[in-house]
Design a protein around this motif. Structure first.
Motif, PDB file in Angstrom:
ATOM      1  N   LEU A 135      -1.480 -69.732  52.718  1.00  7.77           N
ATOM      2  CA  LEU A 135      -0.540 -68.637  52.438  1.00  7.77           C
ATOM      3  C   LEU A 135       0.553 -68.551  53.504  1.00  7.77           C
ATOM      4  O   LEU A 135       1.020 -67.466  53.843  1.00  7.77           O
ATOM      5  CB  LEU A 135      -1.312 -67.304  52.385  1.00  7.77           C
ATOM      6  N   GLN A 136       0.986 -69.705  54.029  1.00  6.36           N
ATOM      7  CA  GLN A 136       1.931 -69.688  55.152  1.00  6.36           C
ATOM      8  C   GLN A 136       3.227 -68.962  54.806  1.00  6.36           C
ATOM      9  O   GLN A 136       3.679 -68.085  55.551  1.00  6.36           O
ATOM     10  CB  GLN A 136       2.253 -71.114  55.609  1.00  6.36           C
ATOM     11  N   THR A 137       3.847 -69.309  53.686  1.00  9.37           N
ATOM     12  CA  THR A 137       5.126 -68.678  53.326  1.00  9.37           C
ATOM     13  C   THR A 137       4.935 -67.181  53.090  1.00  9.37           C
ATOM     14  O   THR A 137       5.780 -66.369  53.479  1.00  9.37           O
ATOM     15  CB  THR A 137       5.712 -69.332  52.062  1.00  9.37           C
ATOM     16  N   GLN A 138       3.824 -66.811  52.459  1.00  8.29           N
ATOM     17  CA  GLN A 138       3.566 -65.397  52.180  1.00  8.29           C
ATOM     18  C   GLN A 138       3.324 -64.609  53.469  1.00  8.29           C
ATOM     19  O   GLN A 138       3.825 -63.494  53.627  1.00  8.29           O
ATOM     20  CB  GLN A 138       2.347 -65.257  51.246  1.00  8.29           C
ATOM     21  N   VAL A 139       2.547 -65.191  54.401  1.00  6.62           N
ATOM     22  CA  VAL A 139       2.264 -64.501  55.668  1.00  6.62           C
ATOM     23  C   VAL A 139       3.554 -64.311  56.459  1.00  6.62           C
ATOM     24  O   VAL A 139       3.846 -63.200  56.955  1.00  6.62           O
ATOM     25  CB  VAL A 139       1.227 -65.294  56.510  1.00  6.62           C
ATOM     26  N   GLN A 140       4.347 -65.373  56.591  1.00  4.72           N
ATOM     27  CA  GLN A 140       5.583 -65.273  57.365  1.00  4.72           C
ATOM     28  C   GLN A 140       6.591 -64.332  56.701  1.00  4.72           C
ATOM     29  O   GLN A 140       7.279 -63.567  57.382  1.00  4.72           O
ATOM     30  CB  GLN A 140       6.204 -66.657  57.561  1.00  4.72           C
ATOM     31  N   GLY A 141       6.645 -64.375  55.374  1.00  3.65           N
ATOM     32  CA  GLY A 141       7.607 -63.515  54.667  1.00  3.65           C
ATOM     33  C   GLY A 141       7.182 -62.055  54.648  1.00  3.65           C
ATOM     34  O   GLY A 141       7.987 -61.162  54.952  1.00  3.65           O
ATOM     35  N   ASP A 142       5.928 -61.789  54.311  1.00  2.00           N
ATOM     36  CA  ASP A 142       5.467 -60.403  54.166  1.00  2.00           C
ATOM     37  C   ASP A 142       5.295 -59.701  55.516  1.00  2.00           C
ATOM     38  O   ASP A 142       5.530 -58.502  55.630  1.00  2.00           O
ATOM     39  CB  ASP A 142       4.138 -60.358  53.402  1.00  2.00           C
ATOM     40  N   MET A 143       4.842 -60.469  56.539  1.00  2.00           N
ATOM     41  CA  MET A 143       4.613 -59.855  57.858  1.00  2.00           C
ATOM     42  C   MET A 143       5.824 -59.999  58.780  1.00  2.00           C
ATOM     43  O   MET A 143       5.818 -59.476  59.892  1.00  2.00           O
ATOM     44  CB  MET A 143       3.384 -60.506  58.529  1.00  2.00           C
ATOM     45  N   LYS A 144       6.851 -60.748  58.302  1.00  2.00           N
ATOM     46  CA  LYS A 144       8.095 -60.939  59.055  1.00  2.00           C
ATOM     47  C   LYS A 144       7.834 -61.487  60.461  1.00  2.00           C
ATOM     48  O   LYS A 144       8.225 -60.897  61.474  1.00  2.00           O
ATOM     49  CB  LYS A 144       8.872 -59.622  59.126  1.00  2.00           C
ATOM     50  N   VAL A 145       7.156 -62.638  60.507  1.00  2.00           N
ATOM     51  CA  VAL A 145       6.847 -63.292  61.784  1.00  2.00           C
ATOM     52  C   VAL A 145       7.403 -64.710  61.760  1.00  2.00           C
ATOM     53  O   VAL A 145       7.592 -65.303  60.688  1.00  2.00           O
ATOM     54  CB  VAL A 145       5.317 -63.332  62.040  1.00  2.00           C
ATOM     55  N   ASN A 146       7.647 -65.271  62.947  1.00  2.00           N
ATOM     56  CA  ASN A 146       8.112 -66.653  63.031  1.00  2.00           C
ATOM     57  C   ASN A 146       6.909 -67.605  63.046  1.00  2.00           C
ATOM     58  O   ASN A 146       5.762 -67.170  63.012  1.00  2.00           O
ATOM     59  CB  ASN A 146       9.016 -66.872  64.253  1.00  2.00           C
ATOM     60  N   THR A 147       7.188 -68.909  63.140  1.00  2.00           N
ATOM     61  CA  THR A 147       6.113 -69.898  63.047  1.00  2.00           C
ATOM     62  C   THR A 147       5.174 -69.839  64.246  1.00  2.00           C
ATOM     63  O   THR A 147       3.963 -70.021  64.120  1.00  2.00           O
ATOM     64  CB  THR A 147       6.707 -71.320  62.918  1.00  2.00           C
ATOM     65  N   ALA A 148       5.721 -69.589  65.432  1.00  2.00           N
ATOM     66  CA  ALA A 148       4.880 -69.508  66.633  1.00  2.00           C
ATOM     67  C   ALA A 148       3.870 -68.365  66.500  1.00  2.00           C
ATOM     68  O   ALA A 148       2.688 -68.511  66.838  1.00  2.00           O
ATOM     69  CB  ALA A 148       5.746 -69.313  67.872  1.00  2.00           C
ATOM     70  N   GLN A 149       4.341 -67.201  65.996  1.00  2.00           N
ATOM     71  CA  GLN A 149       3.424 -66.072  65.785  1.00  2.00           C
ATOM     72  C   GLN A 149       2.409 -66.399  64.693  1.00  2.00           C
ATOM     73  O   GLN A 149       1.232 -66.023  64.799  1.00  2.00           O
ATOM     74  CB  GLN A 149       4.221 -64.817  65.411  1.00  2.00           C
ATOM     75  N   PHE A 150       2.867 -67.085  63.650  1.00  2.00           N
ATOM     76  CA  PHE A 150       1.957 -67.482  62.576  1.00  2.00           C
ATOM     77  C   PHE A 150       0.854 -68.392  63.108  1.00  2.00           C
ATOM     78  O   PHE A 150      -0.330 -68.204  62.794  1.00  2.00           O
ATOM     79  CB  PHE A 150       2.743 -68.199  61.477  1.00  2.00           C
ATOM     80  N   MET A 151       1.204 -69.366  63.955  1.00  2.00           N
ATOM     81  CA  MET A 151       0.208 -70.297  64.483  1.00  2.00           C
ATOM     82  C   MET A 151      -0.736 -69.629  65.488  1.00  2.00           C
ATOM     83  O   MET A 151      -1.805 -70.166  65.783  1.00  2.00           O
ATOM     84  CB  MET A 151       0.897 -71.499  65.128  1.00  2.00           C
ATOM     85  N   SER A 152      -0.349 -68.458  66.003  1.00  2.00           N
ATOM     86  CA  SER A 152      -1.261 -67.735  66.895  1.00  2.00           C
ATOM     87  C   SER A 152      -2.528 -67.299  66.156  1.00  2.00           C
ATOM     88  O   SER A 152      -3.560 -67.049  66.786  1.00  2.00           O
ATOM     89  CB  SER A 152      -0.556 -66.515  67.502  1.00  2.00           C
ATOM     90  N   LEU A 153      -2.462 -67.224  64.826  1.00  2.00           N
ATOM     91  CA  LEU A 153      -3.664 -66.902  64.043  1.00  2.00           C
ATOM     92  C   LEU A 153      -4.741 -67.970  64.234  1.00  2.00           C
ATOM     93  O   LEU A 153      -5.937 -67.666  64.250  1.00  2.00           O
ATOM     94  CB  LEU A 153      -3.312 -66.767  62.556  1.00  2.00           C
ATOM     95  N   TYR A 154      -4.320 -69.215  64.381  1.00  2.00           N
ATOM     96  CA  TYR A 154      -5.271 -70.302  64.656  1.00  2.00           C
ATOM     97  C   TYR A 154      -5.685 -70.298  66.128  1.00  2.00           C
ATOM     98  O   TYR A 154      -6.833 -70.581  66.455  1.00  2.00           O
ATOM     99  CB  TYR A 154      -4.657 -71.653  64.287  1.00  2.00           C
ATOM    100  N   ALA A 155      -4.736 -69.973  67.006  1.00  2.00           N
ATOM    101  CA  ALA A 155      -5.051 -69.944  68.439  1.00  2.00           C
ATOM    102  C   ALA A 155      -6.103 -68.873  68.739  1.00  2.00           C
ATOM    103  O   ALA A 155      -7.046 -69.109  69.510  1.00  2.00           O
ATOM    104  CB  ALA A 155      -3.787 -69.685  69.249  1.00  2.00           C
ATOM    105  N   TRP A 156      -5.962 -67.699  68.118  1.00  2.00           N
ATOM    106  CA  TRP A 156      -6.916 -66.612  68.370  1.00  2.00           C
ATOM    107  C   TRP A 156      -8.303 -66.959  67.848  1.00  2.00           C
ATOM    108  O   TRP A 156      -9.311 -66.457  68.367  1.00  2.00           O
ATOM    109  CB  TRP A 156      -6.424 -65.305  67.748  1.00  2.00           C
TER     110      TRP A 156
END
Length: 474
Positions: A18-39
């Motif tokens: 759901l990458q496009t949906q997460v970035q679009g709906d939560m208004k985050v950039n790719t680095a913030q999106f990838m923090s979901l895997y880092a956490w």
């Protein structure tokens, strides 16, 4: 047992599906999106050392599995609530809690397998568990986008509420796995009563002081592991949008090609495991896997060839490396240090994944996909250098990492025969020493009286008959 980890593997890659949906709906950039895997990875930098200890010494396998399964469920619910309430920090917190349970649940699953199937169908069971995990990842990649669309149709709009409900629906698989944990605990408890079966244990012995004794070969294996997986898992996490933007795939086609690595891994992992077992030459297999992965990343970066070719190559290489690399640890580490070595390997793998995930997101935001693919290729090149170094270090030190299976089996038989011969000599020496050992004063007195013809106590004759019986047994 196979479905025990289905939910955690299904939900682990929810962000990728759901990458496009997460970035679009939560208004985050790719680095913030990838923090979901880092956490997800951060808690496992530490927990890899203590998961086995908690199962063995604190909770026990049954309660431990239920607790870790509960962490997975709670983490996914927090993750979904973060989307519902439009709070991205809460989504990060959910992934952290999810990570606490995810890796330790895999340890518990392996412990159950050894407890129930050791000496029988264990390799088959491990293969089935791995295949079921990959099926969970594949189903997630191909179904979560469709679920989001259905929820969107139901609510009539997109947004963080739609994303939250979609993730909550995905969490049903975690509840299913928790139910499997409860059923498995009941069956294991029942077997304990009926079959006098003991609770399974990991058998891991973790001593951090063992790290100072690790050989250069083992450190090179660690480098191969970190650099290789850093170019696979973060790439899959960002792959869907990559295929949409560069190759103009539809979201459904992008999800399908992004999941092909897992689809190939499901049937090929047991096959490659059997092949490596029969042929040996682990370093050569690892070298082939790393070279194939490098070729696939170069194809994806610099050509517009059909990406199915590169992704199929990546899937085959990924399966082969897992079967050839992880068993090598057992060849270079004494048995009493295996728990520490595997724990350390998983720990630095998670540390590498956490750092590389954030780095990959930052590179993509600032430089684009071409630089990202060059970065992944550079990681694979570091892994390749480590493999070549491992080959020469192993050759110079006379190591057995690249022996054929026949040579290893022959030398193992010779070593076993030599150990048996040494044990016989040790026992013979003990017997000879026992004969030479001076007798106590009572034995000397009784022997003297018997030679004089004096009457001895009745218990002395019973003692003699026992000695005679022992001599007959010898």
């Amino acid at each position: 047992m196979c479905f025990l980890g289905f939910g955690s593997y299904f939900c682990y890659d929810n962000p990728a599906a759901l990458q496009t949906q997460v970035q679009g709906d939560m208004k985050v950039n790719t680095a913030q999106f990838m923090s979901l895997y880092a956490w997800y990875s951060w808690p496992n930098v530490v927990l890899c050392f203590f998961g086995g200890f908690l199962i063995d010494r604190v909770f026990g396998i049954r309660l431990g599995t239920i607790i870790f399964g509960t962490f997975v469920c709670v983490g996914q619910v927090i993750f979904a609530l973060g989307a519902l309430f439009n709070a991205f920090w809460l989504m990060d917190a959910g992934r952290f809690v999810f990570g606490i349970g995810g890796e330790s649940l895999a340890v518990a699953q392996n412990t159950y397998a050894v407890s129930w199937f050791k000496g029988k169908e264990l390799n088959l069971v491990f293969g089935l568990q791995l295949s079921m995990a990959r099926i969970g990842s594949t189903v997630n990649m191909n179904i979560m986008g469709w679920v989001y669309s259905r929820v969107q149709d139901l609510l009539g709009s997109t947004g963080h509420t739609t994303l939250g409900l979609t993730l909550m629906i995905g969490g049903v698989t975690c509840i299913f796995s928790l139910i499997c944990a409860l059923i498995l605990a009941y069956l294991d408890k029942r077997a304990e009563k009926l079959l006098c079966k003991k609770q399974g244990k990991t058998g891991e012995v973790i001593k951090l002081t063992d790290v100072k004794d690790f050989s250069l070969s083992l450190w090179l294996i660690f480098i191969i592991c970190v650099c290789y997986y850093a170019a696979v898992f973060p790439f899959i996490g960002l792959g869907k949008v990559f295929f949409i933007e560069k190759f103009k795939f539809s979201p459904q086609e992008a999800s399908a090609i992004n999941s092909i690595v897992y689809i190939i891994s499901a049937p090929m992992s047991p096959v490659f495991g059997f092949l490596v077992d029969k042929l040996g030459k682990n370093i050569i297999w690892v070298l082939c896997a790393v070279l194939t992965t490098l070729a696939s990343h170069i194809m994806l970066a610099f050509t517009f060839w059909n990406p199915w070719i590169a992704m199929c190559m990546l899937g085959v290489a990924y399966s082969l490396l897992a079967c050839a690399l992880w068993p090598m640890v057992a060849f270079v580490v004494p048995e009493h240090q295996l728990g520490t070595a595997y724990g350390f390997m998983q720990s630095i793998q998670n540390l590498g994944l956490a750092i590389i995930s954030i780095a990959a997101g930052t590179i993509l935001d600032s430089r684009g996909y071409l630089f990202l693919e060059v970065f992944f290729s550079a990681c694979i090149c570091l892994s390749l250098i480590a493999v070549v170094m491992l080959y020469f270090v192993n050759r110079l030190t006379g190591g057995d990492l690249n022996w054929s299976a026949k040579k290893r089996e022959k030398l193992q038989k010779l070593a076993a025969a030599e150990a048996e011969e040494q044990e016989k000599l040790r026992r013979q020496n003990e017997d000879d020493l026992a004969k030479l050992r001076p007798k106590d004063h009572i034995s000397l007195r009784n022997r003297y009286l018997s030679r004089l013809g004096a009457q001895l106590p009745a218990n002395y004759y019973s003692h003699l008959s026992t000695l005679a019986h022992r001599s007959v047994l010898k």
